[in-house]
Design a protein around this motif. Structure first.
Motif, PDB file in Angstrom:
ATOM      1  N   ILE A  12     -18.740  -5.723 -61.475  1.00  0.00           N
ATOM      2  CA  ILE A  12     -18.587  -6.776 -60.468  1.00  0.00           C
ATOM      3  C   ILE A  12     -17.523  -6.388 -59.448  1.00  0.00           C
ATOM      4  O   ILE A  12     -17.712  -6.545 -58.239  1.00  0.00           O
ATOM      5  N   ILE A  13     -16.414  -5.836 -59.915  1.00  0.00           N
ATOM      6  CA  ILE A  13     -15.333  -5.437 -59.008  1.00  0.00           C
ATOM      7  C   ILE A  13     -15.787  -4.310 -58.087  1.00  0.00           C
ATOM      8  O   ILE A  13     -15.545  -4.342 -56.880  1.00  0.00           O
ATOM      9  N   VAL A  14     -16.474  -3.314 -58.634  1.00  0.00           N
ATOM     10  CA  VAL A  14     -16.975  -2.201 -57.817  1.00  0.00           C
ATOM     11  C   VAL A  14     -18.003  -2.716 -56.805  1.00  0.00           C
ATOM     12  O   VAL A  14     -17.990  -2.339 -55.627  1.00  0.00           O
ATOM     13  N   GLY A  15     -18.888  -3.601 -57.253  1.00  0.00           N
ATOM     14  CA  GLY A  15     -19.881  -4.168 -56.352  1.00  0.00           C
ATOM     15  C   GLY A  15     -19.241  -4.944 -55.215  1.00  0.00           C
ATOM     16  O   GLY A  15     -19.640  -4.830 -54.049  1.00  0.00           O
ATOM     17  N   LEU A  16     -18.239  -5.741 -55.520  1.00  0.00           N
ATOM     18  CA  LEU A  16     -17.523  -6.503 -54.502  1.00  0.00           C
ATOM     19  C   LEU A  16     -16.813  -5.569 -53.520  1.00  0.00           C
ATOM     20  O   LEU A  16     -16.852  -5.784 -52.304  1.00  0.00           O
ATOM     21  N   ALA A  17     -16.197  -4.522 -54.037  1.00  0.00           N
ATOM     22  CA  ALA A  17     -15.511  -3.553 -53.168  1.00  0.00           C
ATOM     23  C   ALA A  17     -16.505  -2.859 -52.237  1.00  0.00           C
ATOM     24  O   ALA A  17     -16.237  -2.675 -51.044  1.00  0.00           O
ATOM     25  N   LEU A  18     -17.664  -2.491 -52.762  1.00  0.00           N
ATOM     26  CA  LEU A  18     -18.686  -1.849 -51.927  1.00  0.00           C
ATOM     27  C   LEU A  18     -19.221  -2.813 -50.866  1.00  0.00           C
ATOM     28  O   LEU A  18     -19.461  -2.419 -49.713  1.00  0.00           O
ATOM     29  N   TYR A  19     -19.409  -4.056 -51.237  1.00  0.00           N
ATOM     30  CA  TYR A  19     -19.881  -5.067 -50.291  1.00  0.00           C
ATOM     31  C   TYR A  19     -18.877  -5.242 -49.149  1.00  0.00           C
ATOM     32  O   TYR A  19     -19.250  -5.251 -47.972  1.00  0.00           O
ATOM     33  N   ILE A  20     -17.607  -5.355 -49.477  1.00  0.00           N
ATOM     34  CA  ILE A  20     -16.568  -5.522 -48.461  1.00  0.00           C
ATOM     35  C   ILE A  20     -16.516  -4.286 -47.559  1.00  0.00           C
ATOM     36  O   ILE A  20     -16.440  -4.394 -46.335  1.00  0.00           O
ATOM     37  N   HIS A  21     -16.600  -3.108 -48.150  1.00  0.00           N
ATOM     38  CA  HIS A  21     -16.606  -1.871 -47.361  1.00  0.00           C
ATOM     39  C   HIS A  21     -17.803  -1.842 -46.409  1.00  0.00           C
ATOM     40  O   HIS A  21     -17.666  -1.481 -45.234  1.00  0.00           O
ATOM     41  N   HIS A  22     -18.955  -2.238 -46.908  1.00  0.00           N
ATOM     42  CA  HIS A  22     -20.172  -2.265 -46.101  1.00  0.00           C
ATOM     43  C   HIS A  22     -20.011  -3.215 -44.909  1.00  0.00           C
ATOM     44  O   HIS A  22     -20.389  -2.884 -43.794  1.00  0.00           O
ATOM     45  N   ARG A  23     -19.442  -4.374 -45.130  1.00  0.00           N
ATOM     46  CA  ARG A  23     -19.248  -5.364 -44.067  1.00  0.00           C
ATOM     47  C   ARG A  23     -18.219  -4.881 -43.038  1.00  0.00           C
ATOM     48  O   ARG A  23     -18.387  -5.091 -41.846  1.00  0.00           O
ATOM     49  N   LEU A  24     -17.169  -4.230 -43.499  1.00  0.00           N
ATOM     50  CA  LEU A  24     -16.114  -3.785 -42.589  1.00  0.00           C
ATOM     51  C   LEU A  24     -16.527  -2.591 -41.751  1.00  0.00           C
ATOM     52  O   LEU A  24     -16.061  -2.417 -40.628  1.00  0.00           O
ATOM     53  N   THR A  25     -17.412  -1.747 -42.265  1.00  0.00           N
ATOM     54  CA  THR A  25     -17.842  -0.558 -41.518  1.00  0.00           C
ATOM     55  C   THR A  25     -19.108  -0.799 -40.738  1.00  0.00           C
ATOM     56  O   THR A  25     -19.673   0.133 -40.183  1.00  0.00           O
ATOM     57  N   GLY A  26     -19.577  -2.026 -40.680  1.00  0.00           N
ATOM     58  CA  GLY A  26     -20.784  -2.326 -39.915  1.00  0.00           C
ATOM     59  C   GLY A  26     -22.039  -1.840 -40.587  1.00  0.00           C
ATOM     60  O   GLY A  26     -23.052  -1.648 -39.933  1.00  0.00           O
TER      61      GLY A  26
END
Length: 139
Positions: A12-26
């Motif tokens: 869950i933590i890795v998934g959340l981190a990837l989601y946030i990264h995806h949103r921040l990098t467009g």
């Protein structure tokens, strides 16, 4: 049971981190490896497929594509100020029947064919392309 909870929490933590990264990098998976090439004036840099498709520069593509508008070839070489209202409506009718993804290609085709658009239709064309780019950038 404790090990399963730890693994689930880590996922869950890795998934959340990837989601946030995806949103921040467009949404770009290669954003870190691509150099920033944003031109100062906000125009297309010509280095990406999306920009190339929307570019109004005739030099981007040398092939003429017809959009069921062969009748407009009769206007090649004419000044935009010389068009009558009926002739302007011919251009507008073609523009308004194009699919949104075909608008930029049609503009390139018109340029390559040596046809100058009436001023009103040109403004409508620019507005349509700007709106399409804005909606794609915010999607």
């Amino acid at each position: 049971m404790t090990a399963a909870l730890i693994i689930a929490g880590a996922i869950i933590i890795v998934g959340l981190a990837l989601y946030i990264h995806h949103r921040l990098t467009g949404g770009s998976a290669t954003a870190a490896s691509e150099p920033e090439t944003e031109p100062a004036d906000g125009e297309c840099c010509g280095q990406h497929a999306v920009c190339e498709r929307d570019s109004l520069l005739a030099a981007v593509s040398g092939s003429i594509v017809y959009y069921d508008d062969e009748e407009l070839d009769a206007f090649a070489g004419r000044s935009p100020e010389s068009y009558t209202e009926t002739e302007t409506d011919q251009f507008r009718d073609v523009l308004l029947t194009l699919l949104p993804d075909d608008v930029a290609g049609w503009a390139r085709s018109i340029q390559l064919r040596g046809i100058e658009l009436p001023a009103e239709v040109r403004e409508e064309l620019i507005m349509m392309i700007s709106e399409a780019r804005a909606s794609r950038n915010h999607a």
